[in-house]
Design a protein around this motif. Structure first.
Motif, PDB file in Angstrom:
ATOM      1  N   LEU A  35       0.823  -1.210   0.000  1.00  0.00           N
ATOM      2  CA  LEU A  35       0.000   0.000   0.000  1.00  0.00           C
ATOM      3  C   LEU A  35       0.858   1.261   0.000  1.00  0.00           C
ATOM      4  O   LEU A  35       0.528   2.248  -0.666  1.00  0.00           O
ATOM      5  N   GLU A  36       1.987   1.247   0.692  1.00  0.00           N
ATOM      6  CA  GLU A  36       2.845   2.422   0.769  1.00  0.00           C
ATOM      7  C   GLU A  36       3.434   2.806  -0.575  1.00  0.00           C
ATOM      8  O   GLU A  36       3.776   3.982  -0.808  1.00  0.00           O
ATOM      9  N   LEU A  90       1.785   7.993  -6.625  1.00  0.00           N
ATOM     10  CA  LEU A  90       0.730   8.587  -7.446  1.00  0.00           C
ATOM     11  C   LEU A  90       0.653  10.100  -7.273  1.00  0.00           C
ATOM     12  O   LEU A  90       0.184  10.805  -8.172  1.00  0.00           O
ATOM     13  N   VAL A  91       1.147  10.608  -6.149  1.00  0.00           N
ATOM     14  CA  VAL A  91       1.084  12.061  -5.919  1.00  0.00           C
ATOM     15  C   VAL A  91       2.018  12.823  -6.850  1.00  0.00           C
ATOM     16  O   VAL A  91       1.920  14.055  -6.949  1.00  0.00           O
ATOM     17  N   HIS A  92       2.910  12.118  -7.557  1.00  0.00           N
ATOM     18  CA  HIS A  92       3.821  12.769  -8.498  1.00  0.00           C
ATOM     19  C   HIS A  92       3.344  12.653  -9.950  1.00  0.00           C
ATOM     20  O   HIS A  92       4.062  13.056 -10.860  1.00  0.00           O
ATOM     21  N   LEU A  93       2.158  12.127 -10.152  1.00  0.00           N
ATOM     22  CA  LEU A  93       1.690  11.862 -11.510  1.00  0.00           C
ATOM     23  C   LEU A  93       0.574  12.804 -11.948  1.00  0.00           C
ATOM     24  O   LEU A  93      -0.162  12.499 -12.883  1.00  0.00           O
ATOM     25  N   VAL A 129      -7.004  12.354  -2.227  1.00  0.00           N
ATOM     26  CA  VAL A 129      -7.636  11.095  -2.633  1.00  0.00           C
ATOM     27  C   VAL A 129      -6.776   9.910  -2.218  1.00  0.00           C
ATOM     28  O   VAL A 129      -7.273   8.914  -1.663  1.00  0.00           O
ATOM     29  N   VAL A 130      -5.487   9.996  -2.481  1.00  0.00           N
ATOM     30  CA  VAL A 130      -4.578   8.902  -2.127  1.00  0.00           C
ATOM     31  C   VAL A 130      -4.564   8.698  -0.616  1.00  0.00           C
ATOM     32  O   VAL A 130      -4.620   7.566  -0.119  1.00  0.00           O
ATOM     33  N   ALA A 131      -4.520   9.800   0.138  1.00  0.00           N
ATOM     34  CA  ALA A 131      -4.524   9.695   1.596  1.00  0.00           C
ATOM     35  C   ALA A 131      -5.825   9.081   2.116  1.00  0.00           C
ATOM     36  O   ALA A 131      -5.824   8.352   3.113  1.00  0.00           O
ATOM     37  N   ALA A 132      -6.938   9.373   1.435  1.00  0.00           N
ATOM     38  CA  ALA A 132      -8.231   8.833   1.847  1.00  0.00           C
ATOM     39  C   ALA A 132      -8.292   7.317   1.718  1.00  0.00           C
ATOM     40  O   ALA A 132      -9.150   6.679   2.331  1.00  0.00           O
ATOM     41  N   HIS A 133      -7.383   6.744   0.942  1.00  0.00           N
ATOM     42  CA  HIS A 133      -7.302   5.288   0.792  1.00  0.00           C
ATOM     43  C   HIS A 133      -6.236   4.701   1.713  1.00  0.00           C
ATOM     44  O   HIS A 133      -5.719   3.600   1.470  1.00  0.00           O
ATOM     45  N   PRO A 184       0.099   6.279   3.094  1.00  0.00           N
ATOM     46  CA  PRO A 184       0.824   7.307   3.862  1.00  0.00           C
ATOM     47  C   PRO A 184       1.457   8.365   2.968  1.00  0.00           C
ATOM     48  O   PRO A 184       2.512   8.154   2.381  1.00  0.00           O
ATOM     49  N   VAL A 185       0.790   9.514   2.828  1.00  0.00           N
ATOM     50  CA  VAL A 185       1.319  10.636   2.047  1.00  0.00           C
ATOM     51  C   VAL A 185       1.036  11.931   2.796  1.00  0.00           C
ATOM     52  O   VAL A 185       0.129  12.006   3.626  1.00  0.00           O
TER      53      VAL A 185
END
Length: 386
Positions: free
Chosen positions: A278-279, A284-287, A300-304, A307-308
């Motif tokens: 999962l980590e 995805l935060v760089h895309l 959105v990524v954090a909601a799943h 860890p970001v």
């Protein structure tokens, strides 16, 4: 599927160790080093977004030397000619054999790593040729199509373009990295390191040579190992994140979604893991494509439960409720479809903020649902009136 070998996992950890040491050479550039590291393992490309004077050029130059890779760098202007990047006409071949050919030795089509500053200043002829290079890794030289050695192209720009003609080219850069001036608390460190380099130049010295730390051959081995990382455990969560991005109307093309898997696999390999976890979805935060989407993607990524860093701290629920009420009032007066679409996007962002911020969302969520229902009703009214 065959898992990465123990030797590949060892090389992945060794590469990560070299990059950790590399970070110490640049102040406040850890994220940039992480992104360019992932890019070369994926054989993908990066847009570095930020003002001049943020060490973009020196970062990529030294990175290339660490990896024993060939390098080409250039600053593009609106007057740059294709020959300045790809090579001049082979006059002798033309005169002797009546053959049109470009002498590409030492130019962009023959190097491993390329850096183009102010990349969107390039002419249509330059950008069209680059599009083929970055996508197909080929260069049309006269009547022949030659394989290009290019591993990664790093493009720098002060800001992203809105021109639809350039967006197809921009989308070929999988990664985005924003570079700003260093934080106030790091200014002393920048001054110290910068003065050391300037003092050496004033004394008639030369820049310190960069000793290679990781061989090109080992880099190629790692690139092959990326394809062997097991992504099955994270693919359902990845699909769920992508669906959430679509719900929030975030620009994320199918091509980027497919290629994102390479970034996830590369991140796992850098941490010595044969199976993605999962980590690893944190990459995805760089895309992001549009700079306005970056924060939403992080949320959105954090909601799943990945860890970001989501950036700004979560707001108090009263602030969110105030925004919902303001949106509810605005929806009542919408008269244009474009404004209604923007209201839908605002509602989706507020919903994401409620979920991500773990707010006490009972009343605010019910109010937001009323707003969304109001948007639908206004949409039906506009369609009837239209």
């Amino acid at each position: 599927m065959t898992a990465p070998s123990p030797d590949a996992l060892r090389k992945g950890r060794a590469f990560a160790h070299v990059m950790d040491d590399f970070k110490s050479e640049f102040v406040d550039r850890d994220v940039a080093v992480d992104v360019i590291s992932l890019a070369v393992l994926c054989r993908e490309h990066v847009l570095l977004v930020g003002p001049p004077g943020t060490a973009k050029t020196s970062l990529i130059e030294r990175f290339s030397k660490l990896l024993q890779t060939s390098y080409f760098g250039y600053l593009l202007t609106r007057f740059t000619e294709p020959a300045e990047l790809f090579g001049a006409i082979d006059v002798e071949a033309f005169q002797r054999e009546n053959v049109y050919r470009i002498k590409t030795e030492g130019m962009l089509p023959t190097v491993d790593i390329a850096f183009l500053d102010e990349i969107f200043n390039g002419s249509s002829a330059i950008l069209n040729t680059l599009l083929t290079l970055v996508h197909e890794r080929t260069f049309v030289n006269g009547s022949h199509r030659e394989r290009a050695a290019l591993i990664s192209l790093f493009g720098a720009t002060n800001e992203l373009v809105d021109d639809p003609v350039l967006q197809a080219f921009s989308d070929r850069f999988l990664f985005r990295c924003r570079l700003g001036y260093v934080a106030d608390e790091a200014l002393e460190e920048v001054l110290d390191s910068g003065w050391e380099a300037e003092s050496a130049l004033l004394a008639g010295g030369t820049p310190t040579a960069v000793a290679p730390q990781f061989s090109r051959a080992d880099l190629i081995d790692l690139q092959a190992a990326v394809a062997k990382v097991d992504l099955a455990p994270v693919r359902p969560e990845l699909a769920s994140i992508l669906r959430s991005l679509r719900e929030d109307r975030i620009t994320f093309s199918d091509r980027r979604a497919v290629k994102a898997q390479k970034a996830i696999a590369a991140n796992a390999l850098l941490h010595g893991r044969p199976t993605a976890g999962l980590e690893d979805l944190s990459v995805l935060v760089h895309l992001w494509t549009s700079e306005y989407d970056e924060k939403i993607i992080r949320q959105v990524v954090a909601a799943h439960d990945v860890p970001v860093d989501t950036g700004d701290p979560a707001r108090h629920v009263s602030e969110v409720v105030a925004d919902i009420k303001e949106l509810a009032r605005a929806v009542q007066h919408v008269t244009a479809m474009e404004d209604l679409n923007e209201a839908q996007r605002r509602a989706a962002r507020l919903l994401r903020e409620i979920r991500t911020g773990r707010l006490e969302a009972g009343d605010s969520l019910a109010l937001l649902r009323e707003v969304q229902l109001g948007v639908v009703e206004r949409l039906q009214e506009l369609r009837r009136d239209g």
